[in-house]
Design an enzyme around this catalytic site. Sequence first.
Site, PDB file in Angstrom:
ATOM      1  N   ASN A 113       0.823  -1.200   0.000  1.00  0.00           N
ATOM      2  CA  ASN A 113       0.000   0.000   0.000  1.00  0.00           C
ATOM      3  C   ASN A 113       0.864   1.261   0.000  1.00  0.00           C
ATOM      4  O   ASN A 113       2.036   1.214  -0.349  1.00  0.00           O
ATOM      5  CB  ASN A 113      -1.017  -0.002   1.147  1.00  0.00           C
ATOM      6  CG  ASN A 113      -2.361   0.579   0.703  1.00  0.00           C
ATOM      7  OD1 ASN A 113      -2.432   1.689   0.198  1.00  0.00           O
ATOM      8  ND2 ASN A 113      -3.426  -0.182   0.884  1.00  0.00           N
ATOM      9  N   ARG A 114       0.292   2.386   0.419  1.00  0.00           N
ATOM     10  CA  ARG A 114       0.939   3.682   0.213  1.00  0.00           C
ATOM     11  C   ARG A 114       1.668   4.188   1.452  1.00  0.00           C
ATOM     12  O   ARG A 114       1.238   3.946   2.584  1.00  0.00           O
ATOM     13  CB  ARG A 114      -0.103   4.725  -0.223  1.00  0.00           C
ATOM     14  CG  ARG A 114      -0.673   4.451  -1.602  1.00  0.00           C
ATOM     15  CD  ARG A 114      -1.806   5.411  -1.959  1.00  0.00           C
ATOM     16  NE  ARG A 114      -2.234   5.211  -3.340  1.00  0.00           N
ATOM     17  CZ  ARG A 114      -3.131   4.280  -3.718  1.00  0.00           C
ATOM     18  NH1 ARG A 114      -3.698   3.502  -2.811  1.00  0.00           N
ATOM     19  NH2 ARG A 114      -3.448   4.134  -4.991  1.00  0.00           N
ATOM     20  N   HIS A 139       3.317   0.252  -2.803  1.00  0.00           N
ATOM     21  CA  HIS A 139       3.724  -1.158  -2.869  1.00  0.00           C
ATOM     22  C   HIS A 139       5.240  -1.349  -2.914  1.00  0.00           C
ATOM     23  O   HIS A 139       5.756  -2.159  -3.684  1.00  0.00           O
ATOM     24  CB  HIS A 139       3.056  -1.842  -4.048  1.00  0.00           C
ATOM     25  CG  HIS A 139       1.560  -1.924  -3.929  1.00  0.00           C
ATOM     26  ND1 HIS A 139       0.919  -2.048  -2.719  1.00  0.00           N
ATOM     27  CD2 HIS A 139       0.590  -1.899  -4.882  1.00  0.00           C
ATOM     28  CE1 HIS A 139      -0.382  -2.099  -2.922  1.00  0.00           C
ATOM     29  NE2 HIS A 139      -0.617  -2.005  -4.211  1.00  0.00           N
ATOM     30  N   HIS A 210      -1.205  -9.350  -4.315  1.00  0.00           N
ATOM     31  CA  HIS A 210      -2.029  -8.422  -5.085  1.00  0.00           C
ATOM     32  C   HIS A 210      -2.749  -9.138  -6.231  1.00  0.00           C
ATOM     33  O   HIS A 210      -2.772  -8.640  -7.365  1.00  0.00           O
ATOM     34  CB  HIS A 210      -1.171  -7.281  -5.627  1.00  0.00           C
ATOM     35  CG  HIS A 210      -1.908  -6.001  -5.852  1.00  0.00           C
ATOM     36  ND1 HIS A 210      -2.975  -5.895  -6.726  1.00  0.00           N
ATOM     37  CD2 HIS A 210      -1.755  -4.768  -5.314  1.00  0.00           C
ATOM     38  CE1 HIS A 210      -3.419  -4.648  -6.729  1.00  0.00           C
ATOM     39  NE2 HIS A 210      -2.706  -3.945  -5.876  1.00  0.00           N
ATOM     40  N   TYR A 212      -5.630 -10.158  -8.670  1.00  0.00           N
ATOM     41  CA  TYR A 212      -6.854  -9.581  -9.222  1.00  0.00           C
ATOM     42  C   TYR A 212      -7.823 -10.738  -9.476  1.00  0.00           C
ATOM     43  O   TYR A 212      -7.531 -11.626 -10.275  1.00  0.00           O
ATOM     44  CB  TYR A 212      -6.571  -8.868 -10.544  1.00  0.00           C
ATOM     45  CG  TYR A 212      -5.959  -7.501 -10.442  1.00  0.00           C
ATOM     46  CD1 TYR A 212      -6.651  -6.381 -10.896  1.00  0.00           C
ATOM     47  CD2 TYR A 212      -4.679  -7.309  -9.927  1.00  0.00           C
ATOM     48  CE1 TYR A 212      -6.089  -5.109 -10.835  1.00  0.00           C
ATOM     49  CE2 TYR A 212      -4.105  -6.049  -9.861  1.00  0.00           C
ATOM     50  CZ  TYR A 212      -4.820  -4.951 -10.313  1.00  0.00           C
ATOM     51  OH  TYR A 212      -4.260  -3.693 -10.251  1.00  0.00           O
ATOM     52  N   GLU A 348      -6.612  -7.210  -0.422  1.00  0.00           N
ATOM     53  CA  GLU A 348      -5.242  -7.381   0.053  1.00  0.00           C
ATOM     54  C   GLU A 348      -5.198  -7.324   1.578  1.00  0.00           C
ATOM     55  O   GLU A 348      -5.401  -6.269   2.170  1.00  0.00           O
ATOM     56  CB  GLU A 348      -4.359  -6.288  -0.543  1.00  0.00           C
ATOM     57  CG  GLU A 348      -4.412  -6.198  -2.064  1.00  0.00           C
ATOM     58  CD  GLU A 348      -4.218  -4.777  -2.559  1.00  0.00           C
ATOM     59  OE1 GLU A 348      -3.122  -4.216  -2.333  1.00  0.00           O
ATOM     60  OE2 GLU A 348      -5.158  -4.218  -3.151  1.00  0.00           O
TER      61      GLU A 348
END
Length: 387
Positions: A113-114, A139, A210, A212, A348
């Site tokens: 994440n950020r 990430h 991660h 999808y 996630e």
Amino acid sequence: MTPRYLFPLAILLLLAACKTPSSKTTETDADPVVLPAKGGFQDTLDGQAADLFYLSHPAGIKAAVTSFGGRLVSLWVKDQEGNWTDVVLGFDSIAQYKTNGGFYGATIGRYGNRIAKGKFTLDGKTYQIPLNNDANTLHGGPHGFFDVVWKATQPDEHTLVLTYQSPDGEMGYPGNLAVTVTYTLTADPGLQIDYEAHTDALTVVNLTNHAYFNLNGEGSGTINDHLLRIPAAAYTPVDITLIPTGALAPVVGTPFDFQTSSRIGSRLGVTDTQLEYGKGYDHNFALDAGVTESLHTAAVVEGDKSGIRMEILTREPGIQFYGGNFMDGSFSGKSGHAYNFQNAFCLETQHFPDSPNHPQFPSTVLHPGMTYRTQTLHKFSTAGKSE
């Protein structure tokens, strides 16, 4: 005299023997599971040889994982009619993963994440991580764990062990970090991911996967009619750059209330500043269970067409729900179908975004001599069966 039918039969057999092999691999002619061919993944990057590995379990689950980025490339389970379905988006080669960008199926680290402005402070020292998400780091940075080759060993047909040694200062993070990620197919049937890390200096760690997902099948269209439940009474609202404000906001009365199962897209038309910031859902949910030593449910999703149900269990305090809002159809996946807007979702399991800059959030600091250890399990069943 030779019977007339033997001559054309011989020709047919010869033609079959000369048929060009498919670019995909299957276990047997009767097996409908189509896994990417190894050739597209056997490459050397930064002096390290990458490959593709096949996993299977007789319970009814198969997978393909590449050592490039520790990526889950395919995950096949059976739908409510007993048909095999690949529920993970991905590509046929390392070259396509690099060209198309993104984090499809990747192991994420050092920090999932950020991180705001790519900066955090440990023990009085400030560290700067390269920016790769406008004004922020996402990430792990532009050359995070998703972009390296992991060493791989396969002890049995349903297990793959990946290891990576991240040197001190890689992407600006302190400490030499030894990481092990183990993919295991289980009898649930399920996919279990175990994470372990050790450091020789104070650092921050937040590992996740991660993948999808589309439970109706990779390349099958929108996920907005999937049913989703997240046992979280609160989430972490963000600013316009998708960095948490530091608050925990109640989900009740907002589009973020998935405490009971709801269609993913049922509230996307609501006027809401948070949805505007993320162009839909791209938010961390604070799970009711918090940080635990045992697994707890983080989310339950059901494909509206396939009836495939996926329960995600974790030890982590949070889960990031991303609704595929930045997918734009500019490239196609394994099936040849374009990956369009909101054609997949990510869930996630994680500690919260930007935790190093929010001391009120659960800590992501790892000390020398300590072991970072967490686990996430994806359990699969079909509609009508218990979670």
